[in-house]
Write a protein that holds these residues in place. Sequence first.
Motif, PDB file in Angstrom:
ATOM      1  N   GLU A  18      -6.913  -1.631 -27.267  1.00  0.00           N
ATOM      2  CA  GLU A  18      -6.712  -2.886 -28.031  1.00  0.00           C
ATOM      3  C   GLU A  18      -6.307  -2.643 -29.482  1.00  0.00           C
ATOM      4  O   GLU A  18      -6.415  -3.763 -30.235  1.00  0.00           O
ATOM      5  CB  GLU A  18      -7.875  -3.822 -27.773  1.00  0.00           C
ATOM      6  CG  GLU A  18      -7.950  -4.184 -26.362  1.00  0.00           C
ATOM      7  CD  GLU A  18      -9.324  -4.890 -25.971  1.00  0.00           C
ATOM      8  OE1 GLU A  18      -9.298  -5.987 -26.610  1.00  0.00           O
ATOM      9  OE2 GLU A  18     -10.233  -4.261 -25.186  1.00  0.00           O
ATOM     10  N   GLY A  19      -6.374  -1.564 -30.017  1.00  0.00           N
ATOM     11  CA  GLY A  19      -6.188  -1.460 -31.411  1.00  0.00           C
ATOM     12  C   GLY A  19      -7.374  -1.551 -32.362  1.00  0.00           C
ATOM     13  O   GLY A  19      -7.484  -1.569 -33.614  1.00  0.00           O
ATOM     14  N   TYR A  20      -8.718  -1.541 -31.711  1.00  0.00           N
ATOM     15  CA  TYR A  20     -10.002  -1.524 -32.475  1.00  0.00           C
ATOM     16  C   TYR A  20     -10.315  -0.064 -32.882  1.00  0.00           C
ATOM     17  O   TYR A  20     -10.062   0.750 -32.087  1.00  0.00           O
ATOM     18  CB  TYR A  20     -11.108  -2.190 -31.852  1.00  0.00           C
ATOM     19  CG  TYR A  20     -10.504  -3.921 -31.512  1.00  0.00           C
ATOM     20  CD1 TYR A  20     -11.050  -4.408 -32.604  1.00  0.00           C
ATOM     21  CD2 TYR A  20     -10.419  -4.286 -30.408  1.00  0.00           C
ATOM     22  CE1 TYR A  20     -10.807  -5.916 -32.729  1.00  0.00           C
ATOM     23  CE2 TYR A  20     -10.095  -5.814 -30.293  1.00  0.00           C
ATOM     24  CZ  TYR A  20     -10.355  -6.568 -31.447  1.00  0.00           C
ATOM     25  OH  TYR A  20     -10.167  -7.930 -31.171  1.00  0.00           O
ATOM     26  N   LEU A  21     -11.141  -0.110 -33.966  1.00  0.00           N
ATOM     27  CA  LEU A  21     -11.639   1.177 -34.415  1.00  0.00           C
ATOM     28  C   LEU A  21     -12.694   1.486 -33.622  1.00  0.00           C
ATOM     29  O   LEU A  21     -13.675   0.550 -33.536  1.00  0.00           O
ATOM     30  CB  LEU A  21     -11.661   1.169 -35.865  1.00  0.00           C
ATOM     31  CG  LEU A  21     -10.533   1.161 -36.690  1.00  0.00           C
ATOM     32  CD1 LEU A  21     -10.885   0.798 -38.442  1.00  0.00           C
ATOM     33  CD2 LEU A  21      -9.782   2.566 -36.702  1.00  0.00           C
TER      34      LEU A  21
ATOM     35  N   ALA B 285     -17.852  -2.545 -36.445  1.00  0.00           N
ATOM     36  CA  ALA B 285     -17.676  -3.981 -36.544  1.00  0.00           C
ATOM     37  C   ALA B 285     -18.222  -4.274 -38.110  1.00  0.00           C
ATOM     38  O   ALA B 285     -18.743  -3.419 -38.748  1.00  0.00           O
ATOM     39  CB  ALA B 285     -18.644  -4.407 -35.815  1.00  0.00           C
ATOM     40  N   ARG B 286     -17.663  -5.457 -38.686  1.00  0.00           N
ATOM     41  CA  ARG B 286     -18.089  -5.887 -39.987  1.00  0.00           C
ATOM     42  C   ARG B 286     -19.649  -6.225 -40.004  1.00  0.00           C
ATOM     43  O   ARG B 286     -20.059  -6.789 -39.238  1.00  0.00           O
ATOM     44  CB  ARG B 286     -17.358  -7.225 -40.475  1.00  0.00           C
ATOM     45  CG  ARG B 286     -15.891  -7.021 -40.671  1.00  0.00           C
ATOM     46  CD  ARG B 286     -15.145  -8.304 -40.721  1.00  0.00           C
ATOM     47  NE  ARG B 286     -13.764  -8.057 -40.805  1.00  0.00           N
ATOM     48  CZ  ARG B 286     -13.039  -8.195 -39.531  1.00  0.00           C
ATOM     49  NH1 ARG B 286     -13.545  -8.310 -38.500  1.00  0.00           N
ATOM     50  NH2 ARG B 286     -12.006  -8.023 -39.583  1.00  0.00           N
TER      51      ARG B 286
ATOM     52  N   GLY C 252     -20.661  -8.503 -37.507  1.00  0.00           N
ATOM     53  CA  GLY C 252     -20.556  -7.845 -36.258  1.00  0.00           C
ATOM     54  C   GLY C 252     -19.355  -7.915 -35.352  1.00  0.00           C
ATOM     55  O   GLY C 252     -19.179  -7.650 -34.328  1.00  0.00           O
ATOM     56  N   THR C 253     -18.124  -8.537 -36.005  1.00  0.00           N
ATOM     57  CA  THR C 253     -17.037  -8.738 -35.523  1.00  0.00           C
ATOM     58  C   THR C 253     -16.136  -7.484 -35.741  1.00  0.00           C
ATOM     59  O   THR C 253     -16.184  -6.918 -36.664  1.00  0.00           O
ATOM     60  CB  THR C 253     -16.079  -9.764 -36.317  1.00  0.00           C
ATOM     61  OG1 THR C 253     -16.386  -9.618 -37.424  1.00  0.00           O
ATOM     62  CG2 THR C 253     -16.562 -11.054 -35.813  1.00  0.00           C
TER      63      THR C 253
ATOM     64  N   ILE D 170     -21.053  -1.861 -39.322  1.00  0.00           N
ATOM     65  CA  ILE D 170     -21.968  -1.640 -38.650  1.00  0.00           C
ATOM     66  C   ILE D 170     -21.641  -1.403 -37.078  1.00  0.00           C
ATOM     67  O   ILE D 170     -20.589  -1.655 -36.830  1.00  0.00           O
ATOM     68  CB  ILE D 170     -23.066  -2.516 -38.616  1.00  0.00           C
ATOM     69  CG1 ILE D 170     -22.442  -4.080 -38.322  1.00  0.00           C
ATOM     70  CG2 ILE D 170     -23.860  -2.743 -39.688  1.00  0.00           C
ATOM     71  CD1 ILE D 170     -23.340  -5.225 -38.067  1.00  0.00           C
ATOM     72  N   PRO D 171     -22.498  -0.537 -36.140  1.00  0.00           N
ATOM     73  CA  PRO D 171     -21.864  -0.365 -34.801  1.00  0.00           C
ATOM     74  C   PRO D 171     -21.859  -1.825 -34.025  1.00  0.00           C
ATOM     75  O   PRO D 171     -22.738  -2.687 -34.647  1.00  0.00           O
ATOM     76  CB  PRO D 171     -22.814   0.475 -34.089  1.00  0.00           C
ATOM     77  CG  PRO D 171     -24.196   0.550 -35.283  1.00  0.00           C
ATOM     78  CD  PRO D 171     -23.539   0.050 -36.496  1.00  0.00           C
TER      79      PRO D 171
END
Lengths: 539, 269, 354
Positions: free
Chosen positions: C333-336, C208-209, C213-214, C230-231
């Motif tokens: 969903e394509g998220y890292l 997440a950014r 945190g997104t 950040i996690p």
Amino acid sequence: MSTTTEDRPAPVAEKRSGGVTAAASNYLDERTSISAVVKEFGRKVFPDHWSFLLGEVALYSFVVILLSGTFLTFFFQASMVEVEYDGSYVPLKGVEMSAAMASSLDISFDIRGGLLMRQIHHWAALLFVAAIGLHMMRIFFTGAFRKPREINWVIGFVLFILAMAEGFTGYSLPDDLLSGNGLRIIDGMVKGIPLVGTWISFLLFGGEFPGTAIVGRLYTLHILLLPALVLLFIALHLVFVVVHKHTQFGGPGKTQQNVVGYPVMPVYAAKAGGFFFIVFGVIAFLASFFTINPIWNYGPYDPSPVSAGTQPDWYIGFADGALRLIPPHLEFVLLDRTWSFNIIIPLAALGLFIVLALIYPFIEAWITGDKREHHILDRPRNAATRTAIGAAGLTFYAGLWAAASSDIIATHFMVTMEGVIHTLQAVVIVGPFIAYFLTKRICLALQKKDREIVLHGYESGRIIRLPGGEYIEKHEPIDEYQRWKLVSYHDYKPLMIRPNSRGKISVGQKARASLSRWFFEDRIAPPSRGEIEASHGDH
Amino acid sequence: MFRTSRKAGSRKAGRRSPLASVSLIALGLMLSGGAYALVSSSTAVADTASTATQATVEEGEKLFQANCATCHGLDLQGSDAGPTLIGAGEASVDFQVGTGRMPLQANGAQAPEKPVQFTEEQISALAQYVGSVAPGPAIPEDQYLDAEGDASRGAELFRVNCAMCHNVAGAGGALTEGKYAPALTGVTPTHIYEAMVTGPQNMPVFNDANLTPEDKRDIITALKFQENAVSVGGHPLGSLGPVAEGLFLWIAGMGIIVALTVWITARSN
Amino acid sequence: MAQDGQSTELTASGDHDEVETLSPGTAVVSSDAVRDPGLPPHRLRVTDTDPKKAKRAERVVYTLFYLSLAGSLFAVAAYMAFPIIPEDLLSVRLNNMFIGVGITLALLGIGIGAVHWGKALMHDHEAIDLRHPVRGTDETRARAVEIIQEANEESGFGRRSLIRNTLIGALVAFPLPAVVLFRGLAPEGEDPVELLENTAWEAGTRLARDPDGTPIRASDVTIGSVFHVIPEGLAEMEHMLEEKAKAIVLLMRLKPEDLNEEESKKDWSYNGIVAYSKVCTHVGCPVALYEQQTHHLLCPCHQSQFDVANHAAVIFGPAARPLPQLPIAVDDEGYLVAQSDFKEPVGPSFWERH
């Protein structure tokens, strides 16, 4: 205490008929014996030289620090509880930060004169350590640490270290981004210490870094323990100054058995007392016109961000610089444990440097074997080897210090950062030797020049044509007062080793002899009366 | 404009000269003529920008061939001397040429900011030409450049994403091998925005998925706030932190103090 | 000419000639040394000879004191005349400056005035104090020795050795409890080594950014980008700052052909996207300066440099170890997401690390 000033009757409070002052003095003396103090110290003599005031600068900055610091404690909250900032500084509004940071911002932006006090406190702190440093250099280069003042050198040295500790703990209190990263570095350094490092860090931070305890703990150190120690050592330092009486530079009429100067009352009181206000005034001037530690720019500490140009205050710079100059890959896993030589080497080097400086008076005393008291200061040139050693030490320190700003040097002089670091690595290793030889040569050359002047007079600038057509410059002899300044110094010879009673030469004696040779081989003796007389007429 | 008005000031001193009135008239003419020229040229820019796009692209192509193609290639394909500009976008050209970084004067660790070589319409033409070859980051819209976003949020984003190179106060900082992150004071919002989207030289790219246009607006707001804010403590000493403070203390503070100690102990005559 | 300083017999009497009898060590004591001509004649100041000048100096001194008075009053007035208006930075500036100017004036007025008084007007004859050797006189020392002997006699300190030795033992032992007490500085039941070896990253934790945190999609990370990571869910964690101090990560995307990966870590990256710990392996500063063309990471604190294209190996500066790599993948969903926690402790080295 005998003085040769004209004896004015001291204001002893035995006369009853003298108005309110006399009555008050009498009242006080009958209860405190104050007259004895006035008698003892009122006419105590202090010699005058600008460099003798450097220690006073340190003392006065410390007083300013105490005054301004007390004001700050009334508003500062040494707590790491998270709060949402709601003060006057717009770009931090609504930001989560510790109460320490928020209260520091409130001092800066919402309390009238608060920013002034913060800036006075911080400028005074920088000045405090700087003045101690200069004062120590004066003591070193004039040989003021010699018997009977060796212990006072040690006390002063402890004060220097305490001052740095005071500075660092204070720098860390606002819990801003800059100081937080400073603590991060301390944490990393501590963890690199073999065997105990991990646990020291764990205990210091009350758990994992950054934790919620460190600001409160540093605060206790900063406002209670360290100031108490500083005060104690200042008191000891000053007691010894009184016991030893102040040193003085050599000069006509100044001997090992006297002190020539001005009495405490009134001249010295006016000058030294006035000087306190001057030092305070200069600090107040700096604080009114020059920003220091703008924590609002740095923002609250957060482990993720960092600013370019993250540096400690100047007096910790040498340690930060030492960390920067270590070449890569100096870390090994041995016996299933990590040996961080990239931390151990700088720590050990700095430790050694500090210890050598601390015990230098004892080393020199051992080499010379001189058991006499020394109250007349050396001119640095007349102790060439000591001056050269001092220059070497300063070069080493300066190299480390400069390394702490390697990135700023790189951007401001348009050079590469790597180049700056490689250059400073060379400065720190080779520089001291170069400084040593240069300084020693310069000192010896100056001594030769002094000798020349004593024997043949100074160059008057008048050119005379001799009957034979030859031109010479007329040399004028110097008067006996100036001559005394140039010839009145101690001169040592290298030690000749003699076997002891059992016909042997111990290792210690051998070491002492070689050190003594190193110190005094290139000696230039002061001209004697015979030489001066012999030289008359041949210029 | 500024130069002419200064000239007027210096002429005043020489009023007695018989040529005074003549020169005054000449000056008046120069001033009004200059102003007219300025107004008319700016309207001309507006005209060309809105109407003659195709002509502008051609103009840009000519400028490109003459000034940039040696390094970046006749078809923007790049060469050993310069990277390809296919997909660089208008924003990139506007930033590089608009801050004077391009055309490059000499090979060095990085292209420094220097006086701009082209007029605004020439830069715009170049940008449009490069943009017409292949799409890339566009010139930012005005709504993100007004510096009226959330300064507090912008400052936080700036600290996380930018301060490690550019310094928290935007004073700049060192990078490896002689490169550096420049100071951000005096940089226009447009150029700041363009730098973020295009990642000039060694600066990373901050695309809209990383920092949204709104984020970038906030960052610009924070920077402009800091730039325009009164330095509350007094002179900021370059906002360089403890090094500048320590140096100042040793040189100025200690200098004053030592001078005073000399005065105090010097014998009065 | 003494060659050595071994003899420091305390032979001297109390007077100050005694200094001469102490060994000078290797110092050369010349019988032909130049003689001290004594104090030079006193030189009068203009204020001593010219009453007008003295009068002027007097005027200067009291003017300075008046000035100081004015400065103090000015500072008080400035306190009221330049209050701090919330959110008005100029008001803070003026408050700081004007109060400061008043105080400066007040202090310098007193200081310079007093010094000038001392220099120009006060009695100017130098005084001389005599020094006495720092050591006590022989009588004093003899008496001191006597007192100590008497005390020893009367207490039996030397004689009753068991009492003495047990007392010394007790005195050595009594601070020990204080040492133990300091264990409480850190929480009990926690092992720092274990804490240092684990971070908040787990298999499946989204990247997440920082600071929002997104979560980040792989498609968001274009070539040349750098994300400060950040996690996900960090803000809700109990020890947020402590976790953040270990879990911060830098996410970069390089052209796959630029990336030279170790064989065993080939599947730790995704499409040229790599994630490395942002905590320097030297002393822990955030290594956040990423140069997108050279792929070098620079630590702003001590200038360690890491080559991201070459598994973050150290190429310059005091750091010894590469930055630990966080193995990443992409979820449905394509998220890292993280494949796991770091495989080694992050941040500065510590003794127990291996």
